[in-house]
Design a protein around this motif. Sequence first.
Motif, PDB file in Angstrom:
ATOM      1  N   GLY A 178      10.693  10.386 -10.969  1.00 40.79           N
ATOM      2  CA  GLY A 178      11.260   8.972 -11.086  1.00 40.79           C
ATOM      3  C   GLY A 178      10.445   7.626 -10.446  1.00 40.79           C
ATOM      4  O   GLY A 178      10.901   6.867 -10.515  1.00 40.79           O
ATOM      5  N   MET A 179       9.659   7.983  -9.759  1.00 39.68           N
ATOM      6  CA  MET A 179       8.942   7.095  -9.032  1.00 39.68           C
ATOM      7  C   MET A 179       7.722   6.490 -10.117  1.00 39.68           C
ATOM      8  O   MET A 179       7.409   7.405 -10.926  1.00 39.68           O
ATOM      9  CB  MET A 179       7.826   7.525  -7.764  1.00 39.68           C
ATOM     10  N   PRO A 180       7.411   5.260 -10.171  1.00 45.52           N
ATOM     11  CA  PRO A 180       6.592   4.586 -11.209  1.00 45.52           C
ATOM     12  C   PRO A 180       5.222   4.863 -10.985  1.00 45.52           C
ATOM     13  O   PRO A 180       4.403   5.055 -12.013  1.00 45.52           O
ATOM     14  CB  PRO A 180       6.670   3.151 -10.970  1.00 45.52           C
ATOM     15  N   LYS A 181       4.873   5.464  -9.657  1.00 43.37           N
ATOM     16  CA  LYS A 181       3.257   5.828  -9.490  1.00 43.37           C
ATOM     17  C   LYS A 181       3.512   7.253  -8.685  1.00 43.37           C
ATOM     18  O   LYS A 181       4.164   7.124  -7.467  1.00 43.37           O
ATOM     19  CB  LYS A 181       2.829   4.843  -8.958  1.00 43.37           C
ATOM     20  N   ARG A 182       2.857   8.006  -9.247  1.00 41.02           N
ATOM     21  CA  ARG A 182       3.044   9.438  -8.432  1.00 41.02           C
ATOM     22  C   ARG A 182       1.747  10.085  -8.167  1.00 41.02           C
ATOM     23  O   ARG A 182       0.859   9.873  -8.766  1.00 41.02           O
ATOM     24  CB  ARG A 182       3.833  10.477  -9.259  1.00 41.02           C
ATOM     25  N   PHE A 183       1.446  10.951  -7.042  1.00 37.29           N
ATOM     26  CA  PHE A 183       0.244  11.509  -6.783  1.00 37.29           C
ATOM     27  C   PHE A 183       0.779  12.940  -6.363  1.00 37.29           C
ATOM     28  O   PHE A 183       1.566  13.331  -5.816  1.00 37.29           O
ATOM     29  CB  PHE A 183      -0.182  11.006  -5.604  1.00 37.29           C
TER      30      PHE A 183
END
Length: 273
Positions: free
Chosen positions: A160-165
């Motif tokens: 759900g986060m726009p940038k993921r790691f």
Amino acid sequence: MTEIVAPRLASTVLLLRDGKAAAGDGKSRAEVEVFMMVRHHQIEFNSGALVFPGGSVDKNDKEIAADPALYSGGEGLDADALGFRIAAIRETFEESGILLARPKGSKDLVDAKRASEIAVAHRADLNEGKISFLKVLTDNGMLLALDELVPYAHWITPEGMPKRFDTWFFLAAAPPEQLGAHDGKESTDSVWVSPREALEGGETGRFKLPFPTTRNLIRLGKQGSVEAALADSAGKSIVTVMPVMTKTATGRQLRIPKEAGYDGEVFDVGAMG
């Protein structure tokens, strides 16, 4: 339905050194210190935050992984595991100037003087993409010391986060007299700090601490020395943490696995960007 962004592979290193004894409850106790940096306020991810050195695994890391002559300590590791470790050392060098490597034919880590010479000659060009880490290693006769890295944690950014790691955290003892310094571009300040001091700074507003950083600082703060921290994590099973995020009346709540060994399972984190 919101599209789930695929996480980018990344690595982070908690560089450790033994600090001075700190007073507490009328008694002094030893504290470990960790190297941390303040990310530039214009950086898209975690801008202005106090973080450990780290970043994404890149194509060049995978090229190095394919050549065992460029590293030691990679026995039994698959290509992905090698990539995480190589990226960890490269990013640490790019962001701090600290080099976890050995001269070919030596069992000792590169000394501070030689590491500084390599950093002065190549670090800026490496950060600007003008030279590859592979070339830095081969031109200077270095082998990456993958065996200096102890797996510590594995975190994946919530869906759900726009940038993921998809990030592996490693512990490593800082090579003697390699003090480290921020690059002035991606990071604007750097400090050797005890987990206690960093957490206190987060509470007072001196530091901005991301959620995973806070959890790992609390965990690290239980160790009184570098030797104890490394020994406690050596060979320990790593439980992957991908927080489950839900909305609450006051912001957001994150749930993480109890078996991951942190300081709780459910955390109110307020609004998240």
